[in-house]
Write an enzyme that holds these catalytic residues in place. Structure first.
Site, short mmCIF file in Angstrom:
data_model
loop_
_atom_site.label_atom_id
_atom_site.label_comp_id
_atom_site.label_asym_id
_atom_site.label_seq_id
_atom_site.Cartn_x
_atom_site.Cartn_y
_atom_site.Cartn_z
N SER A 183 24.45 -40.60 131.68
CA SER A 183 24.23 -38.84 131.82
C SER A 183 25.27 -39.04 130.04
O SER A 183 25.67 -38.02 129.27
CB SER A 183 25.79 -38.92 132.27
OG SER A 183 27.04 -39.41 132.61
N HIS A 211 21.07 -36.34 136.40
CA HIS A 211 20.35 -36.63 135.24
C HIS A 211 19.14 -36.58 135.03
O HIS A 211 18.35 -35.77 134.60
CB HIS A 211 21.02 -36.91 134.43
CG HIS A 211 22.43 -36.55 133.85
ND1 HIS A 211 22.21 -34.69 133.06
CD2 HIS A 211 23.38 -36.57 134.26
CE1 HIS A 211 23.79 -34.82 133.10
NE2 HIS A 211 24.43 -35.88 133.71
N LYS A 242 22.81 -29.26 137.94
CA LYS A 242 22.49 -29.02 136.59
C LYS A 242 20.84 -28.61 136.67
O LYS A 242 20.68 -27.34 136.16
CB LYS A 242 22.76 -30.84 136.33
CG LYS A 242 23.84 -31.65 136.34
CD LYS A 242 23.51 -32.84 135.76
CE LYS A 242 24.86 -33.85 136.38
NZ LYS A 242 26.24 -33.22 135.35
N1 PMP Z 1 26.91 -37.72 138.44
C1 PMP Z 1 26.32 -37.42 137.43
C2 PMP Z 1 25.79 -38.84 136.84
C3 PMP Z 1 26.99 -36.35 137.02
O1 PMP Z 1 26.48 -36.88 135.62
C4 PMP Z 1 27.66 -35.99 136.98
C5 PMP Z 1 27.93 -34.53 136.82
N2 PMP Z 1 28.68 -34.71 135.44
C6 PMP Z 1 27.90 -35.56 138.40
C7 PMP Z 1 27.46 -37.48 139.54
C8 PMP Z 1 29.02 -34.55 139.38
O2 PMP Z 1 28.11 -33.69 139.66
P1 PMP Z 1 28.75 -32.31 140.31
O3 PMP Z 1 29.07 -31.52 138.67
O4 PMP Z 1 27.18 -31.31 140.81
O5 PMP Z 1 29.58 -32.61 140.86
#
Ligand code: PMP
Length: 394
Positions: A183, A211, A242
């Site tokens: 990410s 992502h 997302k």
């Molecule tokens: N896994 C990854 C790789 C992420 O980037 C994120 C969000 N920042 C999440 C999990 C968490 O997802 P959510 O925002 O739906 O809680």
């Protein structure tokens, strides 16, 4: 100072201020579109995960309103008591079809999907092997598990193999966990190699595709689809917050995994089910993705355009292979300053510093979406160039 004034936290916050990394949150007074309204100031938004523009799309909004009309605003209980509505069941069927997997278990967020799933599927006598750059929610999930843990250097397959070779005989199950798309850097996991090693050493694989879903693969089916690895990855995590534009998380895989999570996944057992509005909107988003590649095509067209131009300006954009475009500055205070000056000049791109990324690798992280127009991207690129030159970053 009285203990009720929390002096130990005041000291820590003061340290952040001294380091120049203390930030106030901007307040968006409208939807999370390509241009956002920060209390009267309109700025180009290069910071959202709303990759496909579905967070404020007429179709998803209509679906949310219809779901509210029929089901109300809250599920009323956890799934395992009386919070399990037919709309939740439908969502899981639609997601399973989208991901081309046997079954899907939906959670209230991507974060608690990782935290709840990893804890539930591993236990004493098992080993989790995790990429060092995996997301915080994976790290927390691993901490909650009773399994032992090992960390391999980022995408370093020989290090992963070294660990597998050394540890295989000491454990019952081994689970290899990786982000599908990282990410903060936008690079893609070496999934074919990971799957091959897993098969060689009789280990299971777990990919957090937060992502990658809605971005990579046919119609945004994700990293597993991108590499043609259906049936070879045991646990495929996605977020609904997302590209899908709403909120929630899920794990796709075998029916037996879902059966187990229904009995031992703590966020399923102890946290209220997703609200109907969210569920209705998600079903619509996923349906839209399956109907047409219009959104993913626009996303990639914009991403390629932006990345090429920013790279040509002389910025270090790392080794991103996706719409996530890090512009790596290094020094934390300079990174925060760059982001502040860009905002003053009409471009919102958040500074990412320690502890989200390693010390000394501060960056602004530009998130390109299908919703940006070429004019907006050009304006953002020109501003990044001008401010970058002012600050002698290029
Ligand atoms: N896994 C990854 C790789 C992420 O980037 C994120 C969000 N920042 C999440 C999990 C968490 O997802 P959510 O925002 O739906 O809680």
């Amino acid at each position: 100072m009285s203990i009720h004034e929390l002096p130990y936290l005041k000291d820590k916050v003061n340290e952040l201020k001294e380091e120049g990394v203390y930030r106030k949150l901007p307040v968006n007074t409208g939807a999370c579109d390509a241009v956002v309204d920060f209390e009267g100031k309109k700025v180009i938004n290069l910071s959202s995960n709303n990759y496909l523009g579905l967070a404020n799309h007429p179709r998803t909004k209509k679906a949310a309103i219809e779901a509210v009309e029929k089901y109300g605003v809250g599920a009323g209980a956890v799934r395992t008591i009386v919070g399990n509505m037919d709309i939740h069941e439908k969502l899981e069927r639609v997601l399973a079809e989208f991901k081309r997997e046997e079954a899907v278990m939906v959670f209230q967020s991507g974060f608690n999907c990782n935290a709840g799933t990893i804890q539930a599927i591993t236990g004493k006598g098992d080993l989790i092997i995790s990429d060092e750059l995996n997301h915080a929610s994976i790290i927390d999930g691993v901490r909650l598990s009773r399994a032992d843990r090992a960390v391999f250097r980022h995408s370093d397959m020989s290090h992963l193999e070294e660990i597998l070779k050394e540890k295989r005989d000491q454990y019952n199950n081994i689970l290899i966990i990786t982000d599908g798309v990282f990410s903060m850097d936008g690079d893609i996991a070496k999934l074919p190699e990971i799957v091959e090693l897993a098969e060689q050493y009789n280990a299971m694989t777990y990919v957090d595709d937060a992502h990658g879903s809605g971005v990579l693969g046919e119609s945004g089916r994700g990293t597993v689809d991108h590499f043609g690895l259906h049936g070879k990855v045991d646990f495929i995590i996605g977020t609904l917050s997302k590209a899908i534009g709403v909120v929630g998380g899920y794990v796709a895989g075998k029916q037996v995994m879902k059966d187990w999570l229904l009995h031992r996944g703590r966020p399923i057992l102890f946290s209220t089910a997703l609200p109907p509005a969210a569920v209705g909107a998600i079903i619509e988003s996923v349906t839209m993705l399956m109907e047409s590649t219009e959104y993913t095509d626009r996303l990639w067209d914009n991403a390629k355009y932006f990345k090429e131009k920013v790279s040509k300006l002389g910025f270090d954009i790392g080794h991103s292979e996706t719409p996530i475009t890090p512009v790596i500055i290094g020094n934390e205070a300079k990174t925060v300053e760059f982001s502040k000056r860009l905002l003053d000049n009409g471009v919102f791109v958040s500074a990412i510093v320690f502890p989200t990324v390693a010390k000394g690798t501060g960056r602004i992280r530009c998130m390109i979406t299908a919703d940006h127009t070429k004019e907006q991207l050009d304006e953002a690129i020109n501003t990044i160039e001008r401010v970058g030159k002012e600050m002698e970053l290029i």
